[in-house]
Design an enzyme around this catalytic site. Structure first.
Site, PDB file in Angstrom:
ATOM      1  N   ASP A   1     -27.658  -2.344  35.125  1.00 42.39           N
ATOM      2  CA  ASP A   1     -26.387  -3.077  35.138  1.00 42.39           C
ATOM      3  C   ASP A   1     -26.561  -4.579  35.350  1.00 42.39           C
ATOM      4  O   ASP A   1     -25.632  -5.272  35.761  1.00 42.39           O
ATOM      5  CB  ASP A   1     -25.455  -2.517  36.226  1.00 42.39           C
ATOM      6  CG  ASP A   1     -25.183  -1.043  36.043  1.00 42.39           C
ATOM      7  OD1 ASP A   1     -24.990  -0.341  37.047  1.00 42.39           O
ATOM      8  OD2 ASP A   1     -25.207  -0.585  34.883  1.00 42.39           O
TER       9      ASP A   1
HETATM   10  N1  LIG Z   1     -32.448   0.415  31.861  1.00 46.87           N
HETATM   11  C1  LIG Z   1     -31.112   0.615  31.867  1.00 46.87           C
HETATM   12  N2  LIG Z   1     -30.628   1.798  31.493  1.00 46.87           N
HETATM   13  C2  LIG Z   1     -29.287   1.980  31.468  1.00 46.87           C
HETATM   14  C3  LIG Z   1     -28.396   0.945  31.858  1.00 46.87           C
HETATM   15  C4  LIG Z   1     -28.958  -0.317  32.212  1.00 46.87           C
HETATM   16  O1  LIG Z   1     -28.247  -1.277  32.551  1.00 46.87           O
HETATM   17  N3  LIG Z   1     -30.322  -0.447  32.186  1.00 46.87           N
HETATM   18  N4  LIG Z   1     -27.033   1.184  31.933  1.00 46.87           N
HETATM   19  C5  LIG Z   1     -26.719   2.596  31.995  1.00 46.87           C
HETATM   20  C6  LIG Z   1     -25.272   2.949  32.026  1.00 46.87           C
HETATM   21  N5  LIG Z   1     -24.800   3.084  33.385  1.00 46.87           N
HETATM   22  C7  LIG Z   1     -23.815   2.294  33.766  1.00 46.87           C
HETATM   23  O2  LIG Z   1     -23.246   1.585  32.927  1.00 46.87           O
HETATM   24  C8  LIG Z   1     -25.385   4.048  34.260  1.00 46.87           C
HETATM   25  C9  LIG Z   1     -25.737   5.256  33.775  1.00 46.87           C
HETATM   26  C10 LIG Z   1     -26.341   6.188  34.620  1.00 46.87           C
HETATM   27  C11 LIG Z   1     -26.578   5.925  35.922  1.00 46.87           C
HETATM   28  C12 LIG Z   1     -27.256   6.930  36.784  1.00 46.87           C
HETATM   29  O3  LIG Z   1     -27.442   6.746  37.944  1.00 46.87           O
HETATM   30  N6  LIG Z   1     -27.662   8.035  36.133  1.00 46.87           N
HETATM   31  C13 LIG Z   1     -28.415   9.086  36.822  1.00 46.87           C
HETATM   32  C14 LIG Z   1     -28.066  10.408  36.206  1.00 46.87           C
HETATM   33  C15 LIG Z   1     -26.607  10.617  36.168  1.00 46.87           C
HETATM   34  C16 LIG Z   1     -26.241  11.904  35.403  1.00 46.87           C
HETATM   35  O4  LIG Z   1     -27.127  12.653  35.019  1.00 46.87           O
HETATM   36  O5  LIG Z   1     -25.032  12.041  35.189  1.00 46.87           O
HETATM   37  C17 LIG Z   1     -29.884   8.889  36.520  1.00 46.87           C
HETATM   38  O6  LIG Z   1     -30.192   8.372  35.414  1.00 46.87           O
HETATM   39  O7  LIG Z   1     -30.665   9.363  37.363  1.00 46.87           O
HETATM   40  C18 LIG Z   1     -26.229   4.683  36.398  1.00 46.87           C
HETATM   41  C19 LIG Z   1     -25.615   3.742  35.571  1.00 46.87           C
HETATM   42  C20 LIG Z   1     -27.389   3.378  30.917  1.00 46.87           C
HETATM   43  N7  LIG Z   1     -28.796   3.190  31.075  1.00 46.87           N
END
Ligand SMILES: Nc1nc2c(c(=O)[nH]1)N[C@@H](CN(C=O)c1ccc(C(=O)N[C@@H](CCC(=O)O)C(=O)O)cc1)CN2
Length: 297
Positions: A240
């Protein structure tokens, strides 16, 4: 056979960034004039803080029988000396060349549906190279993806590396130019986000820098904010934190429950992501360090 010089095929777009100094615009516009081109639209920005100069110029030939591709190569060749003189980081392309966009989605499909509709009605000129989801096709059973390939790539903490390798292989094999995280709720690894630097756009469902992470609406409700928003940004390894392309907000009240914020947020997410993607595809977004310069239409 006469070529319609106003047709998109003959409309070229030039973008460049260089250290600011006198004479940049004069040199660029004089070169285009001398080469028989007519400037259609020009934007420029002099960033006093960084000393960098940003510009976007669209132009077409005054009268020219050459094919669009020949025209583009000729214009590029002619611009090389000017670019070298000012040390420009530059690009020139035909506005008729549509880019290939891969759409990634998780459970919530409102942004995916919106982008497919805007493509269908010609509002966003793009080819969709593939739809990739970590949920099965049945999650989107109410959608007709037509001839767009759909790839179900489930992921767990244990399979993340293989799943991301499959995503990268698809990006390459489908000759994808831009990746859109259309509510794709997985954090991309440093490796994949770095490989996609400057061509991967995410829609975050809050008005950044507030309420980062996976559940911003619940955070917003708990905090009692009076405005909610959405942010489209380039994806970087820092969650983010990527350069912001577009944001928008809407007023809410004490009476809005979390589910009301989620509902009102959907509309904001749709319009913010669509604007950001359309501007990126039209070369209206120029990176400026951790920020962006956006020459809006
Ligand atoms: N390298 C990045 N990857 C992603 C970003 C980013 O800015 N840099 N943005 C995200 C989207 N997002 C918020 O906008 C977001 C998505 C997912 C998570 C999160 O904590 N996901 C967990 C799993 C959640 C689930 O399985 O429902 C995780 O990945 O462990 C936080 C923010 C997209 N990718």
């Amino acid at each position: 056979m006469s070529i319609d010089l106003s047709s998109p095929g003959c409309q070229l777009v030039l973008t460049f960034v260089c250290q600011n100094r006198p004479g940049i615009v004069a040199a660029a516009s004089t070169l285009l004039f001398e080469e028989g081109f007519n400037v259609l639209e020009a934007h420029q920005y002099d960033d006093q803080e960084s000393g960098r100069f940003f510009a976007r110029i669209t132009f077409n030939p005054v009268r020219d029988e050459r094919a669009a591709s020949v025209l583009l190569e000729a214009a590029r060749a002619a611009f090389v000396p000017v670019a070298a003189r000012f040390g420009m980081d530059w690009a020139m392309r035909s506005q008729a060349e549509t880019r290939r966009v891969m759409l990634l989605v998780s459970r919530f499909d409102h942004c995916l549906a919106d982008l497919l509709y805007r493509r269908q009605i010609g509002e966003i000129p793009m080819e969709v190279s593939a739809i990739v989801a970590n949920y099965p096709r049945s999650t989107y059973a109410h959608h007709d993806f037509g001839d767009i390939p759909f790839h179900y790539l489930p992921v767990t903490r244990e399979t993340k590396a293989q799943q991301e390798a499959a995503i990268w292989d698809l990006v390459q094999s489908t000759q994808t130019d831009v990746v859109v995280l259309a509510r794709y709720m997985q954090v991309l690894s440093d490796e994949l986000s770095t490989r996609l630097a400057g061509r991967c756009i995410n829609i975050h469902h809050s008005f950044l820098p507030g309420f980062k992470g996976a559940r911003p609406y619940h955070q917003a409700h708990a905090r009692g904010v009076k405005l909610i928003g959405a942010t489209a940004h380039y994806v970087t390894p820092d969650l983010d934190e990527g350069p912001i392309i577009e944001q928008d907000v809407e007023r809410i009240t004490h009476a809005d429950k979390p589910e009301d914020l989620v509902r009102k947020g959907r509309d904001i997410e749709r319009r913010v992501l669509a604007r950001a993607l359309a501007w990126h595809l039209a070369d209206r977004v120029l990176p400026n360090g951790r920020k962006t310069v956006v020459f809006k239409d």
